[in-house]
Scaffold this motif. Structure first.
Motif, PDB file in Angstrom:
ATOM      1  N   ALA A 113     -72.600  42.676 -77.286  1.00  0.00           N
ATOM      2  CA  ALA A 113     -73.522  42.331 -77.964  1.00  0.00           C
ATOM      3  C   ALA A 113     -73.237  40.912 -78.771  1.00  0.00           C
ATOM      4  N   ARG A 114     -71.804  40.700 -78.909  1.00  0.00           N
ATOM      5  CA  ARG A 114     -71.205  39.428 -79.727  1.00  0.00           C
ATOM      6  C   ARG A 114     -71.647  38.197 -78.939  1.00  0.00           C
ATOM      7  N   GLN A 115     -71.540  38.364 -77.562  1.00  0.00           N
ATOM      8  CA  GLN A 115     -71.892  37.247 -76.376  1.00  0.00           C
ATOM      9  C   GLN A 115     -73.416  36.987 -76.584  1.00  0.00           C
ATOM     10  N   ALA A 116     -74.103  38.050 -76.553  1.00  0.00           N
ATOM     11  CA  ALA A 116     -75.534  37.975 -76.796  1.00  0.00           C
ATOM     12  C   ALA A 116     -76.117  37.167 -78.030  1.00  0.00           C
ATOM     13  N   GLY A 117     -75.058  36.972 -78.756  1.00  0.00           N
ATOM     14  CA  GLY A 117     -75.643  36.218 -80.176  1.00  0.00           C
ATOM     15  C   GLY A 117     -75.744  37.303 -81.430  1.00  0.00           C
ATOM     16  N   GLU A 118     -75.452  38.500 -81.383  1.00  0.00           N
ATOM     17  CA  GLU A 118     -75.279  39.206 -82.560  1.00  0.00           C
ATOM     18  C   GLU A 118     -74.173  39.930 -82.792  1.00  0.00           C
ATOM     19  N   VAL A 119     -73.863  40.089 -83.948  1.00  0.00           N
ATOM     20  CA  VAL A 119     -72.438  41.031 -84.139  1.00  0.00           C
ATOM     21  C   VAL A 119     -72.883  41.842 -85.416  1.00  0.00           C
ATOM     22  N   PRO A 120     -72.440  43.017 -85.174  1.00  0.00           N
ATOM     23  CA  PRO A 120     -72.126  43.872 -84.371  1.00  0.00           C
ATOM     24  C   PRO A 120     -72.991  44.453 -83.412  1.00  0.00           C
ATOM     25  N   PHE A 121     -72.715  45.501 -82.639  1.00  0.00           N
ATOM     26  CA  PHE A 121     -73.917  45.743 -81.719  1.00  0.00           C
ATOM     27  C   PHE A 121     -75.159  46.274 -82.460  1.00  0.00           C
ATOM     28  N   SER A 122     -74.773  47.250 -83.630  1.00  0.00           N
ATOM     29  CA  SER A 122     -75.887  47.738 -84.532  1.00  0.00           C
ATOM     30  C   SER A 122     -76.827  46.597 -84.966  1.00  0.00           C
ATOM     31  N   ALA A 123     -76.435  45.462 -85.154  1.00  0.00           N
ATOM     32  CA  ALA A 123     -77.319  44.158 -85.679  1.00  0.00           C
ATOM     33  C   ALA A 123     -77.924  43.703 -84.596  1.00  0.00           C
ATOM     34  N   TYR A 124     -77.328  43.547 -83.225  1.00  0.00           N
ATOM     35  CA  TYR A 124     -78.130  43.136 -82.278  1.00  0.00           C
ATOM     36  C   TYR A 124     -79.203  44.364 -81.704  1.00  0.00           C
ATOM     37  N   LEU A 125     -78.950  45.516 -81.969  1.00  0.00           N
ATOM     38  CA  LEU A 125     -80.178  46.483 -81.760  1.00  0.00           C
ATOM     39  C   LEU A 125     -81.202  46.432 -82.822  1.00  0.00           C
ATOM     40  N   GLN A 126     -80.864  46.261 -84.092  1.00  0.00           N
ATOM     41  CA  GLN A 126     -81.679  45.982 -84.988  1.00  0.00           C
ATOM     42  C   GLN A 126     -82.440  44.918 -84.782  1.00  0.00           C
ATOM     43  N   SER A 127     -81.961  43.702 -84.433  1.00  0.00           N
ATOM     44  CA  SER A 127     -82.645  42.548 -84.127  1.00  0.00           C
ATOM     45  C   SER A 127     -83.755  42.789 -82.702  1.00  0.00           C
ATOM     46  N   LYS A 128     -83.338  43.353 -81.952  1.00  0.00           N
ATOM     47  CA  LYS A 128     -84.302  43.741 -80.708  1.00  0.00           C
ATOM     48  C   LYS A 128     -85.318  44.662 -81.180  1.00  0.00           C
ATOM     49  N   ARG A 129     -85.000  45.672 -82.054  1.00  0.00           N
ATOM     50  CA  ARG A 129     -86.240  46.710 -82.391  1.00  0.00           C
ATOM     51  C   ARG A 129     -86.977  45.999 -83.272  1.00  0.00           C
ATOM     52  N   MET A 130     -86.615  44.966 -84.162  1.00  0.00           N
ATOM     53  CA  MET A 130     -87.633  44.258 -85.234  1.00  0.00           C
ATOM     54  C   MET A 130     -88.646  43.456 -84.291  1.00  0.00           C
ATOM     55  N   LYS A 131     -87.821  42.880 -83.356  1.00  0.00           N
ATOM     56  CA  LYS A 131     -88.802  41.685 -82.567  1.00  0.00           C
ATOM     57  C   LYS A 131     -89.835  42.792 -82.001  1.00  0.00           C
ATOM     58  N   ARG A 132     -89.383  43.984 -81.172  1.00  0.00           N
ATOM     59  CA  ARG A 132     -90.498  44.723 -80.729  1.00  0.00           C
ATOM     60  C   ARG A 132     -91.526  45.114 -81.660  1.00  0.00           C
ATOM     61  N   ILE A 133     -91.015  45.488 -82.721  1.00  0.00           N
ATOM     62  CA  ILE A 133     -92.032  45.957 -83.920  1.00  0.00           C
ATOM     63  C   ILE A 133     -92.884  44.982 -84.233  1.00  0.00           C
ATOM     64  N   ALA A 134     -92.425  43.632 -84.696  1.00  0.00           N
ATOM     65  CA  ALA A 134     -93.272  42.528 -84.841  1.00  0.00           C
ATOM     66  C   ALA A 134     -94.247  42.454 -83.749  1.00  0.00           C
ATOM     67  N   LEU A 135     -93.711  42.222 -82.581  1.00  0.00           N
ATOM     68  CA  LEU A 135     -94.747  42.094 -81.684  1.00  0.00           C
ATOM     69  C   LEU A 135     -95.880  43.200 -81.328  1.00  0.00           C
ATOM     70  N   LEU A 136     -95.724  44.451 -81.841  1.00  0.00           N
ATOM     71  CA  LEU A 136     -96.487  45.749 -81.486  1.00  0.00           C
ATOM     72  C   LEU A 136     -97.508  45.372 -82.830  1.00  0.00           C
ATOM     73  N   LEU A 137     -97.016  45.044 -84.070  1.00  0.00           N
ATOM     74  CA  LEU A 137     -97.784  44.927 -85.038  1.00  0.00           C
ATOM     75  C   LEU A 137     -98.838  43.692 -84.748  1.00  0.00           C
ATOM     76  N   GLU A 138     -98.307  42.421 -84.201  1.00  0.00           N
ATOM     77  CA  GLU A 138     -99.271  41.409 -83.903  1.00  0.00           C
ATOM     78  C   GLU A 138    -100.213  41.860 -82.969  1.00  0.00           C
ATOM     79  N   GLU A 139     -99.740  42.642 -81.877  1.00  0.00           N
ATOM     80  CA  GLU A 139    -100.750  42.660 -80.786  1.00  0.00           C
ATOM     81  C   GLU A 139    -101.566  44.093 -80.537  1.00  0.00           C
ATOM     82  N   THR A 140    -101.033  44.928 -81.489  1.00  0.00           N
ATOM     83  CA  THR A 140    -101.774  46.325 -81.322  1.00  0.00           C
ATOM     84  C   THR A 140    -102.752  46.593 -82.578  1.00  0.00           C
TER      85      THR A 140
END
Length: 183
Positions: A113-140
């Motif tokens: 997760a750190r290598q992917a740019g987010e620290v810690p894993f929970s922040a990486y996970l939240q970031s990916k979830r929020m991006k998915r949520i934003a996309l779903l809000l925008e497109e559905t």
């Protein structure tokens, strides 16, 4: 027990010949990098040069093994990150669950997760979830409360609290920003 006790040789030249043979075999077996040239191990090679050739050969083999390992590790990291993205909707997803699924240490998951740019894993996970949520809000036109659950939040309440921390507005306020002509 000494090294000489393990070797069934009666003379020093026999030991050196065995080492020469071992080096040749190891080099052939490990596909010695041609960029380093072909090491010379003739019967007349002095012992100190023989040891130098052996050391260089071992270093070349170790370097190649490390490169292979790095490629395998990179492949595994990609597989892990892809799996995480595929399983974002699982609200039980966390570093421990990922580690258990891939039979690796939890700290390895944190490192990825750190290598992917987010620290810690929970922040990486939240970031990916929020991006998915934003996309779903925008497109559905899915209900806002359902989108949070679909993205892996265990309750709507948790989702409605988390979203403004990232976007500074509620999900209900976010959606109209992207639906200009739809009514």
């Amino acid at each position: 027990m000494m090294y000489s006790d393990c070797m069934p040789f009666e003379s020093v030249p026999e030991r050196y010949e065995y080492l020469r043979f071992s080096i040749r075999f190891a080099i052939q077996d490990a596909n010695f990098p041609s960029s380093l040239g072909s090491p010379v191990c003739s019967p007349s090679t002095p012992p100190d040069q023989l040891l130098t050739v052996l050391l260089e050969s071992v270093q070349a083999v170790c370097k190649k093994q490390k490169e292979n390992l790095s490629a395998k590790e990179a492949e595994q990291e990609i597989e892990i990150l892809a799996w995480v993205l595929d399983n974002l909707s699982d609200w039980t997803l966390n570093a421990e669950a990922v580690a258990r699924h891939f039979a690796i240490l939890e700290r390895k998951v944190q490192s990825i997760a750190r290598q992917a740019g987010e620290v810690p894993f929970s922040a990486y996970l939240q970031s990916k979830r929020m991006k998915r949520i934003a996309l779903l809000l925008e497109e559905t036109n899915l209900p806002v409360s359902g989108i949070g659950l679909q993205a892996g939040y265990s309750t709507s309440s948790t989702f409605f609290k988390a979203f403004p921390r990232v976007y500074d507005i509620s999900p209900s306020e976010y959606r109209p920003l992207f639906s200009s002509n739809e009514s």
